[in-house]
Design an enzyme around this catalytic site. Sequence first.
Site, mmCIF file in Angstrom:
data_model
loop_
_atom_site.group_PDB
_atom_site.id
_atom_site.type_symbol
_atom_site.label_atom_id
_atom_site.label_comp_id
_atom_site.label_asym_id
_atom_site.label_seq_id
_atom_site.Cartn_x
_atom_site.Cartn_y
_atom_site.Cartn_z
ATOM 1 N N ASP A 179 0.852 -1.191 0.000
ATOM 2 C CA ASP A 179 0.000 0.000 0.000
ATOM 3 C C ASP A 179 0.889 1.244 0.000
ATOM 4 O O ASP A 179 1.898 1.308 0.701
ATOM 5 C CB ASP A 179 -0.908 -0.014 1.237
ATOM 6 C CG ASP A 179 -2.069 0.955 1.099
ATOM 7 O OD1 ASP A 179 -3.224 0.498 1.002
ATOM 8 O OD2 ASP A 179 -1.825 2.187 1.077
ATOM 9 N N VAL A 225 -11.024 2.998 -3.515
ATOM 10 C CA VAL A 225 -10.724 2.518 -4.874
ATOM 11 C C VAL A 225 -11.772 1.462 -5.253
ATOM 12 O O VAL A 225 -11.874 0.427 -4.595
ATOM 13 C CB VAL A 225 -9.292 1.915 -4.970
ATOM 14 C CG1 VAL A 225 -9.027 1.376 -6.371
ATOM 15 C CG2 VAL A 225 -8.241 2.954 -4.589
ATOM 16 N N HIS A 282 -10.371 -5.245 -3.229
ATOM 17 C CA HIS A 282 -9.019 -5.492 -2.740
ATOM 18 C C HIS A 282 -9.084 -5.904 -1.278
ATOM 19 O O HIS A 282 -9.955 -5.461 -0.542
ATOM 20 C CB HIS A 282 -8.114 -4.273 -2.916
ATOM 21 C CG HIS A 282 -8.715 -2.988 -2.435
ATOM 22 N ND1 HIS A 282 -9.663 -2.300 -3.164
ATOM 23 C CD2 HIS A 282 -8.537 -2.297 -1.296
ATOM 24 C CE1 HIS A 282 -10.023 -1.218 -2.507
ATOM 25 N NE2 HIS A 282 -9.363 -1.192 -1.358
ATOM 26 N N ILE A 283 -8.139 -6.725 -0.890
ATOM 27 C CA ILE A 283 -8.037 -7.210 0.480
ATOM 28 C C ILE A 283 -6.786 -6.594 1.089
ATOM 29 O O ILE A 283 -5.685 -6.762 0.555
ATOM 30 C CB ILE A 283 -7.935 -8.743 0.506
ATOM 31 C CG1 ILE A 283 -9.141 -9.370 -0.207
ATOM 32 C CG2 ILE A 283 -7.825 -9.247 1.943
ATOM 33 C CD1 ILE A 283 -9.011 -10.879 -0.423
ATOM 34 N N HIS A 284 -6.974 -5.870 2.188
ATOM 35 C CA HIS A 284 -5.822 -5.326 2.911
ATOM 36 C C HIS A 284 -5.261 -6.417 3.819
ATOM 37 O O HIS A 284 -6.019 -7.097 4.522
ATOM 38 C CB HIS A 284 -6.244 -4.166 3.816
ATOM 39 C CG HIS A 284 -6.781 -2.960 3.112
ATOM 40 N ND1 HIS A 284 -6.038 -1.822 2.915
ATOM 41 C CD2 HIS A 284 -8.005 -2.702 2.586
ATOM 42 C CE1 HIS A 284 -6.788 -0.905 2.302
ATOM 43 N NE2 HIS A 284 -7.985 -1.414 2.089
#
Length: 112
Positions: free
Chosen positions: A28, A94, A98-100
Amino acid sequence: MTLFEKIIARQIPADIVHEDEHCIAFRDISPQAPVHLLVVPKKPIPRIGEAMIEDQELLGHLMLAVGEIAKNESLAESGFRVVMNHGSHGGETVPHLHIHILGGRPLEWPPG
Ligand code: AMP
């Protein structure tokens, strides 16, 4: 084209830590923990609540990739957190699923 599609297409640089047929993972740009990665499907599903039944296998693939990537980042033993933000209250910025993965320090609960 979403921002993350541009990263997948190498039109925007990113610090990529994993790539396979179905997903990519990179650091990130604004890390919230010593390790902060994003795992992104190549298919641009906007957000988790819009995934379809045909995405079932892909979603499973992403979850297994999370485990593998966390292990490669030496997070498996100390622990880590997995987060997906959907919509404005979720904090999504965004519109490409998405996977943090967050780790490298103890994380508080509940989140702010
Ligand atoms: P979210 O807020 O859940 O939609 O997460 C989007 C994440 O993308 C944020 O944590 C941003 O810091 C991150 N981000 C935005 N632009 C980039 C970029 N060019 N490279 C890497 N991460 C980015």
